[in-house]
Design a protein around this motif. Structure first.
Motif, PDB file in Angstrom:
ATOM      1  N   ALA A   1      -8.665  16.359   3.949  1.00  0.00           N
ATOM      2  CA  ALA A   1      -8.108  16.708   5.267  1.00  0.00           C
ATOM      3  C   ALA A   1      -8.366  18.168   5.616  1.00  0.00           C
ATOM      4  O   ALA A   1      -8.168  18.570   6.758  1.00  0.00           O
ATOM      5  CB  ALA A   1      -6.615  16.422   5.287  1.00  0.00           C
ATOM      6  N   GLY A   2      -8.785  18.978   4.633  1.00  0.00           N
ATOM      7  CA  GLY A   2      -9.057  20.383   4.941  1.00  0.00           C
ATOM      8  C   GLY A   2      -9.602  21.116   3.728  1.00  0.00           C
ATOM      9  O   GLY A   2      -9.327  20.746   2.592  1.00  0.00           O
ATOM     10  N   VAL A   3     -10.411  22.136   3.996  1.00  0.00           N
ATOM     11  CA  VAL A   3     -10.971  22.983   2.936  1.00  0.00           C
ATOM     12  C   VAL A   3     -10.776  24.438   3.377  1.00  0.00           C
ATOM     13  O   VAL A   3     -11.179  24.796   4.501  1.00  0.00           O
ATOM     14  CB  VAL A   3     -12.481  22.719   2.718  1.00  0.00           C
ATOM     15  N   SER A   4     -10.194  25.253   2.535  1.00  0.00           N
ATOM     16  CA  SER A   4     -10.010  26.667   2.877  1.00  0.00           C
ATOM     17  C   SER A   4     -11.359  27.379   2.838  1.00  0.00           C
ATOM     18  O   SER A   4     -12.362  26.816   2.384  1.00  0.00           O
ATOM     19  CB  SER A   4      -9.060  27.332   1.861  1.00  0.00           C
ATOM     20  N   ASP A   5     -11.363  28.617   3.263  1.00  0.00           N
ATOM     21  CA  ASP A   5     -12.524  29.463   2.993  1.00  0.00           C
ATOM     22  C   ASP A   5     -12.690  29.634   1.479  1.00  0.00           C
ATOM     23  O   ASP A   5     -11.776  29.331   0.702  1.00  0.00           O
ATOM     24  CB  ASP A   5     -12.319  30.847   3.621  1.00  0.00           C
ATOM     25  N   VAL A   6     -13.861  30.160   1.080  1.00  0.00           N
ATOM     26  CA  VAL A   6     -14.121  30.500  -0.323  1.00  0.00           C
ATOM     27  C   VAL A   6     -13.735  31.967  -0.528  1.00  0.00           C
ATOM     28  O   VAL A   6     -14.042  32.811   0.330  1.00  0.00           O
ATOM     29  CB  VAL A   6     -15.622  30.341  -0.655  1.00  0.00           C
TER      30      VAL A   6
ATOM     31  N   MET B   1       0.864  -1.204   0.000  1.00  0.00           N
ATOM     32  CA  MET B   1       0.000   0.000   0.000  1.00  0.00           C
ATOM     33  C   MET B   1       0.894   1.245   0.000  1.00  0.00           C
ATOM     34  O   MET B   1       1.685   1.426   0.935  1.00  0.00           O
ATOM     35  CB  MET B   1      -0.897  -0.062   1.248  1.00  0.00           C
ATOM     36  N   PRO B   2       0.793   2.106  -1.038  1.00  0.00           N
ATOM     37  CA  PRO B   2       1.624   3.318  -1.049  1.00  0.00           C
ATOM     38  C   PRO B   2       1.294   4.209   0.139  1.00  0.00           C
ATOM     39  O   PRO B   2       0.173   4.206   0.643  1.00  0.00           O
ATOM     40  CB  PRO B   2       1.244   4.005  -2.367  1.00  0.00           C
ATOM     41  N   LYS B   3       2.303   4.969   0.556  1.00  0.00           N
ATOM     42  CA  LYS B   3       2.128   5.847   1.721  1.00  0.00           C
ATOM     43  C   LYS B   3       1.221   7.031   1.372  1.00  0.00           C
ATOM     44  O   LYS B   3       1.280   7.535   0.250  1.00  0.00           O
ATOM     45  CB  LYS B   3       3.521   6.367   2.105  1.00  0.00           C
ATOM     46  N   ARG B   4       0.427   7.471   2.315  1.00  0.00           N
ATOM     47  CA  ARG B   4      -0.386   8.682   2.101  1.00  0.00           C
ATOM     48  C   ARG B   4       0.506   9.906   2.189  1.00  0.00           C
ATOM     49  O   ARG B   4       1.385   9.974   3.060  1.00  0.00           O
ATOM     50  CB  ARG B   4      -1.450   8.805   3.183  1.00  0.00           C
ATOM     51  N   ARG B   5       0.241  10.871   1.306  1.00  0.00           N
ATOM     52  CA  ARG B   5       1.022  12.115   1.322  1.00  0.00           C
ATOM     53  C   ARG B   5       0.076  13.310   1.400  1.00  0.00           C
ATOM     54  O   ARG B   5      -1.084  13.238   0.986  1.00  0.00           O
ATOM     55  CB  ARG B   5       1.853  12.226   0.038  1.00  0.00           C
ATOM     56  N   GLN B   6       0.636  14.393   1.874  1.00  0.00           N
ATOM     57  CA  GLN B   6      -0.136  15.646   1.911  1.00  0.00           C
ATOM     58  C   GLN B   6      -0.139  16.246   0.494  1.00  0.00           C
ATOM     59  O   GLN B   6       0.906  16.371  -0.142  1.00  0.00           O
ATOM     60  CB  GLN B   6       0.546  16.596   2.884  1.00  0.00           C
ATOM     61  N   VAL B   7      -1.344  16.609   0.039  1.00  0.00           N
ATOM     62  CA  VAL B   7      -1.541  17.139  -1.322  1.00  0.00           C
ATOM     63  C   VAL B   7      -2.442  18.363  -1.230  1.00  0.00           C
ATOM     64  O   VAL B   7      -3.383  18.388  -0.414  1.00  0.00           O
ATOM     65  CB  VAL B   7      -2.236  16.060  -2.196  1.00  0.00           C
ATOM     66  N   PHE B   8      -2.178  19.369  -2.047  1.00  0.00           N
ATOM     67  CA  PHE B   8      -3.085  20.510  -2.149  1.00  0.00           C
ATOM     68  C   PHE B   8      -3.578  20.637  -3.589  1.00  0.00           C
ATOM     69  O   PHE B   8      -2.774  20.575  -4.529  1.00  0.00           O
ATOM     70  CB  PHE B   8      -2.392  21.813  -1.716  1.00  0.00           C
ATOM     71  N   LEU B   9      -4.889  20.805  -3.731  1.00  0.00           N
ATOM     72  CA  LEU B   9      -5.517  21.070  -5.032  1.00  0.00           C
ATOM     73  C   LEU B   9      -6.146  22.452  -4.991  1.00  0.00           C
ATOM     74  O   LEU B   9      -6.705  22.855  -3.960  1.00  0.00           O
ATOM     75  CB  LEU B   9      -6.628  20.049  -5.335  1.00  0.00           C
ATOM     76  N   GLY B  10      -6.098  23.168  -6.129  1.00  0.00           N
ATOM     77  CA  GLY B  10      -6.764  24.461  -6.239  1.00  0.00           C
ATOM     78  C   GLY B  10      -8.012  24.324  -7.094  1.00  0.00           C
ATOM     79  O   GLY B  10      -7.971  23.709  -8.164  1.00  0.00           O
ATOM     80  N   LEU B  11      -9.131  24.857  -6.616  1.00  0.00           N
ATOM     81  CA  LEU B  11     -10.397  24.783  -7.354  1.00  0.00           C
ATOM     82  C   LEU B  11     -10.896  26.190  -7.650  1.00  0.00           C
ATOM     83  O   LEU B  11     -10.786  27.092  -6.804  1.00  0.00           O
ATOM     84  CB  LEU B  11     -11.472  24.061  -6.535  1.00  0.00           C
ATOM     85  N   GLY B  12     -11.447  26.372  -8.852  1.00  0.00           N
ATOM     86  CA  GLY B  12     -12.007  27.674  -9.219  1.00  0.00           C
ATOM     87  C   GLY B  12     -13.190  27.508 -10.158  1.00  0.00           C
ATOM     88  O   GLY B  12     -13.259  26.554 -10.932  1.00  0.00           O
TER      89      GLY B  12
ATOM     90  N   LEU C   1      -5.609  17.103   0.795  1.00  0.00           N
ATOM     91  CA  LEU C   1      -5.901  15.665   0.861  1.00  0.00           C
ATOM     92  C   LEU C   1      -4.733  14.965   1.529  1.00  0.00           C
ATOM     93  O   LEU C   1      -3.578  15.408   1.387  1.00  0.00           O
ATOM     94  CB  LEU C   1      -6.070  15.073  -0.550  1.00  0.00           C
ATOM     95  N   HIS C   2      -5.004  13.884   2.220  1.00  0.00           N
ATOM     96  CA  HIS C   2      -3.948  12.974   2.672  1.00  0.00           C
ATOM     97  C   HIS C   2      -4.227  11.675   1.930  1.00  0.00           C
ATOM     98  O   HIS C   2      -5.119  10.918   2.315  1.00  0.00           O
ATOM     99  CB  HIS C   2      -3.982  12.792   4.182  1.00  0.00           C
ATOM    100  N   THR C   3      -3.499  11.465   0.859  1.00  0.00           N
ATOM    101  CA  THR C   3      -3.897  10.448  -0.097  1.00  0.00           C
ATOM    102  C   THR C   3      -2.713   9.609  -0.579  1.00  0.00           C
ATOM    103  O   THR C   3      -1.588  10.105  -0.643  1.00  0.00           O
ATOM    104  CB  THR C   3      -4.573  11.115  -1.316  1.00  0.00           C
ATOM    105  N   ALA C   4      -3.027   8.368  -0.949  1.00  0.00           N
ATOM    106  CA  ALA C   4      -2.016   7.478  -1.518  1.00  0.00           C
ATOM    107  C   ALA C   4      -2.037   7.548  -3.049  1.00  0.00           C
ATOM    108  O   ALA C   4      -1.301   6.822  -3.714  1.00  0.00           O
ATOM    109  CB  ALA C   4      -2.266   6.052  -1.049  1.00  0.00           C
ATOM    110  N   LEU C   5      -2.883   8.418  -3.634  1.00  0.00           N
ATOM    111  CA  LEU C   5      -2.932   8.517  -5.097  1.00  0.00           C
ATOM    112  C   LEU C   5      -1.617   9.074  -5.632  1.00  0.00           C
ATOM    113  O   LEU C   5      -1.005   9.957  -5.023  1.00  0.00           O
ATOM    114  CB  LEU C   5      -4.071   9.438  -5.536  1.00  0.00           C
ATOM    115  N   SER C   6      -1.208   8.591  -6.795  1.00  0.00           N
ATOM    116  CA  SER C   6      -0.004   9.109  -7.459  1.00  0.00           C
ATOM    117  C   SER C   6      -0.335  10.462  -8.096  1.00  0.00           C
ATOM    118  O   SER C   6      -1.513  10.833  -8.227  1.00  0.00           O
ATOM    119  CB  SER C   6       0.447   8.134  -8.551  1.00  0.00           C
ATOM    120  N   ALA C   7       0.700  11.156  -8.526  1.00  0.00           N
ATOM    121  CA  ALA C   7       0.494  12.441  -9.183  1.00  0.00           C
ATOM    122  C   ALA C   7      -0.392  12.278 -10.421  1.00  0.00           C
ATOM    123  O   ALA C   7      -1.299  13.074 -10.673  1.00  0.00           O
ATOM    124  CB  ALA C   7       1.841  13.047  -9.565  1.00  0.00           C
TER     125      ALA C   7
END
Ligand code: GSY
Length: 164
Positions: free
Chosen positions: A33-38, A1-12, A59-65
């Motif tokens: 793992a978290g959602v910023s304000d809008v 099982m790949p390790k979970r990593r901290q990831v940030f996505l930007g949505l607009g 996200l704290h996720t094991a998904l690859s890039a």
């Protein structure tokens, strides 16, 4: 099982039911793992277009890039995004911003995102979740004023009135 990593996505979103598109996209995310304000933000680049609503998720996720890139495209597809005008208005844009420990430079995938550290519409929401990632000396108040980035508060507190 790949390790979970901290990831940030930007949505607009700056077309249609902006709140609804952001809400549906966030609701569809696993390992959240978290959602910023809008933030309501003046559009950067491209033809003249309406203001965006932007936020950043962690996200704290094991998904690859590559899997994360696929996830971004899936979320955009679910919002019926049509790619017509380059840099034009869109129902939903989802970018991989940052993945802990990753540096990728491929034609269709660059991580960290090549423009994230220049964009107040990314940096100001990112500050809610990870102020340690901001460039030294970044002044969010000045950036918000100059680049017209206005905090609207939590996503769950938004009403769907902001249709454009
Ligand atoms: O790169 C993301 C799409 N996008 C945005 C955005 O999300 N917010 C603002 N304010 N301007 C933008 N221009 C583009 S392209």
């Amino acid at each position: 099982m790949p390790k979970r990593r901290q990831v940030f996505l930007g949505l607009g979103s700056n077309l249609g039911d902006r709140v609804g598109f952001l809400r549906d996209a966030v609701a569809g995310l696993a390992d959240l793992a978290g959602v910023s304000d809008v933030y309501e933000t003046a559009a950067v680049g491209g033809p003249e277009q309406g203001n965006y609503l932007n936020l950043v998720v962690e996200l704290h996720t094991a998904l690859s890039a590559r899997q994360l890139l696929g996830l971004c495209r899936e979320l955009e597809g679910a919002a019926q995004r049509v790619r017509t005008v380059r840099w034009g208005a869109r129902t939903l844009d989802v970018d991989v911003l940052w993945i802990d420990g990753e540096n990728i430079n491929e034609t269709d995938l660059i991580v960290p995102h090549p423009r994230m550290f220049e964009r107040s519409f990314v940096l100001v929401p990112l500050r809610d979740l990870a102020p340690e990632l901001l460039p030294d000396g970044f002044d969010a108040d000045t950036a918000s004023r100059v680049d017209q980035v206005v905090c609207l508060g939590r996503l769950e507190a938004q009403s769907p009135r902001s249709t454009v």
